[in-house]
Design an enzyme around this catalytic site. Structure first.
Site, PDB file in Angstrom:
ATOM      1  N   GLY A  14      64.647 102.990 132.726  1.00 15.63           N
ATOM      2  CA  GLY A  14      65.762 102.713 132.134  1.00 15.63           C
ATOM      3  C   GLY A  14      65.692 101.217 131.544  1.00 15.63           C
ATOM      4  CB  SER A  15      62.843  98.316 131.004  1.00 19.71           C
ATOM      5  OG  SER A  15      62.721  99.253 129.687  1.00 19.71           O
ATOM      6  CG  ASN A  16      63.583 101.254 126.036  1.00 20.18           C
ATOM      7  OD1 ASN A  16      63.617 100.151 125.720  1.00 20.18           O
ATOM      8  ND2 ASN A  16      62.364 101.703 126.474  1.00 20.18           N
ATOM      9  NE  ARG A  70      67.956 121.978 131.198  1.00 21.72           N
ATOM     10  CZ  ARG A  70      67.660 122.961 131.881  1.00 21.72           C
ATOM     11  NH1 ARG A  70      68.261 123.633 133.193  1.00 21.72           N
ATOM     12  NH2 ARG A  70      66.470 123.264 131.215  1.00 21.72           N
ATOM     13  CG  ASN A 109      62.830 108.788 120.406  1.00 26.19           C
ATOM     14  OD1 ASN A 109      63.207 108.880 121.894  1.00 26.19           O
ATOM     15  ND2 ASN A 109      61.619 108.721 120.292  1.00 26.19           N
ATOM     16  CG  HIS A 111      57.156 107.685 120.280  1.00 26.33           C
ATOM     17  ND1 HIS A 111      56.826 108.582 121.136  1.00 26.33           N
ATOM     18  CD2 HIS A 111      55.439 107.563 119.751  1.00 26.33           C
ATOM     19  CE1 HIS A 111      55.674 108.649 121.230  1.00 26.33           C
ATOM     20  NE2 HIS A 111      55.622 108.037 120.370  1.00 26.33           N
ATOM     21  CG  ASP A 152      58.003 111.594 118.725  1.00 29.87           C
ATOM     22  OD1 ASP A 152      59.059 111.235 119.168  1.00 29.87           O
ATOM     23  OD2 ASP A 152      56.963 111.632 119.556  1.00 29.87           O
ATOM     24  CD  GLU A 181      59.140 101.518 124.542  1.00 34.42           C
ATOM     25  OE1 GLU A 181      60.050 101.535 124.934  1.00 34.42           O
ATOM     26  OE2 GLU A 181      57.284 100.594 124.338  1.00 34.42           O
TER      27      GLU A 181
HETATM   28  C1  GAR Z   1      59.404 103.816 127.280  1.00 35.80           C
HETATM   29  O1  GAR Z   1      58.221 102.867 126.842  1.00 35.80           O
HETATM   30  C2  GAR Z   1      59.889 104.420 125.808  1.00 35.80           C
HETATM   31  O2  GAR Z   1      59.618 104.034 124.973  1.00 35.80           O
HETATM   32  C3  GAR Z   1      59.138 105.912 126.387  1.00 35.80           C
HETATM   33  O3  GAR Z   1      59.496 105.918 127.071  1.00 35.80           O
HETATM   34  C4  GAR Z   1      58.983 104.324 128.101  1.00 35.80           C
HETATM   35  C5  GAR Z   1      60.599 104.679 128.919  1.00 35.80           C
HETATM   36  O4  GAR Z   1      61.108 103.020 129.709  1.00 35.80           O
HETATM   37  N1  GAR Z   1      60.064 107.329 125.684  1.00 35.80           N
HETATM   38  C6  GAR Z   1      58.218 108.305 125.323  1.00 35.80           C
HETATM   39  O5  GAR Z   1      57.574 107.837 125.808  1.00 35.80           O
HETATM   40  C7  GAR Z   1      59.181 108.972 124.191  1.00 35.80           C
HETATM   41  N2  GAR Z   1      58.352 110.121 123.472  1.00 35.80           N
HETATM   42  P1  GAR Z   1      62.143 102.773 130.180  1.00 35.80           P
HETATM   43  O6  GAR Z   1      62.687 104.169 130.693  1.00 35.80           O
HETATM   44  O7  GAR Z   1      61.787 101.291 130.910  1.00 35.80           O
HETATM   45  O8  GAR Z   1      62.819 102.400 128.933  1.00 35.80           O
END
Ligand code: GAR
Length: 208
Positions: A14-16, A70, A109, A111, A152, A181
């Site tokens: 969950g850093s994003n 779901r 999204n 990526h 994607d 990101e």
């Molecule tokens: C991030 O690097 C995101 O770009 C990637 O998962 C990570 C989640 O990090 N997403 C994908 O690969 C989707 N295809 P986070 O949980 O720290 O945000």
């Protein structure tokens, strides 16, 4: 704060999500995270969002065993919170077509590569960076895009490049890409919230 209501979908760290919340706190994004949905009960990001008193819900295979239930539950909570924008921030499940159709051009999204390279089925998380290193490309990056009915493939909103160095590992590269990101995802949400994104076919243009 008045503005758009955002639902953030996560699966892990969950850093994003944190980057989005920080940007909202700095009053850059006109909006609020009104809902966090995780498909993993033990997602670190879910703990973090609960600590911040954000309505957070786990909707996964152990509490809603079939896809239909779901999807119904996800749609129910999205409607209840009157969500304007869904942000997939490290969400590792495929979003059902019925949700994509209902929220057409309202799902984005993040990526961790320069789409269309290293994207699509099987390319997620550290697999993306491993594939980048194995291929030997010298530039990678991150992409924020609208979500369409495929994986994607939706219209690109923002991309930023990151150099790949000879000494890079999956860990070092993913950290550098993650830094990017955390910049471009809040930036894209800010543009969306200000109604500055125009989609023409598969081209996204910014209006001032
Ligand atoms: C991030 O690097 C995101 O770009 C990637 O998962 C990570 C989640 O990090 N997403 C994908 O690969 C989707 N295809 P986070 O949980 O720290 O945000």
């Amino acid at each position: 704060m008045a503005g758009i209501k955002i639902a953030v979908f996560i699966s892990g760290r969950g850093s994003n999500l944190e980057a989005i919340l920080d940007s909202i706190n700095r009053e850059e994004i006109k909006g609020e995270v009104a809902l966090v949905i995780s498909d993993r009960k033990d997602a670190k990001g879910l703990e973090r969002s609960k600590e911040r008193s954000i309505p957070s819900v786990y909707i996964g295979k152990s509490n809603y065993s079939d896809n239909e239930s779901r999807v119904d539950k996800i749609l129910e909570v999205l409607e209840l919170k009157e969500i304007d924008l869904i942000v997939l921030a490290g969400y590792m499940s495929i979003v059902d077509t019925s949700i994509v159709r209902k929220y057409k051009n309202k799902i984005i999204n993040i990526h961790p590569s320069l789409i269309p390279s290293f994207s699509g089925k099987g390319y997620y998380g550290s697999f993306v960076h491993k594939a980048v290193l194995d291929y030997g490309v010298k530039i990678t990056g991150a992409t924020v895009h609208f979500v369409d009915e495929d994986t994607d493939t939706g219209p690109v909103i923002i991309q930023e490049a990151v150099k790949v160095f000879d000494e890079d590992t999956v860990d070092s590269l993913s950290k550098r890409v993650l830094g990017i990101e955390h910049e471009i995802l809040p930036k894209a949400i800010k543009l969306f919230a200000e109604n500055k994104l125009v989609i023409e076919g598969r081209i996204v243009k910014r209006r001032d």
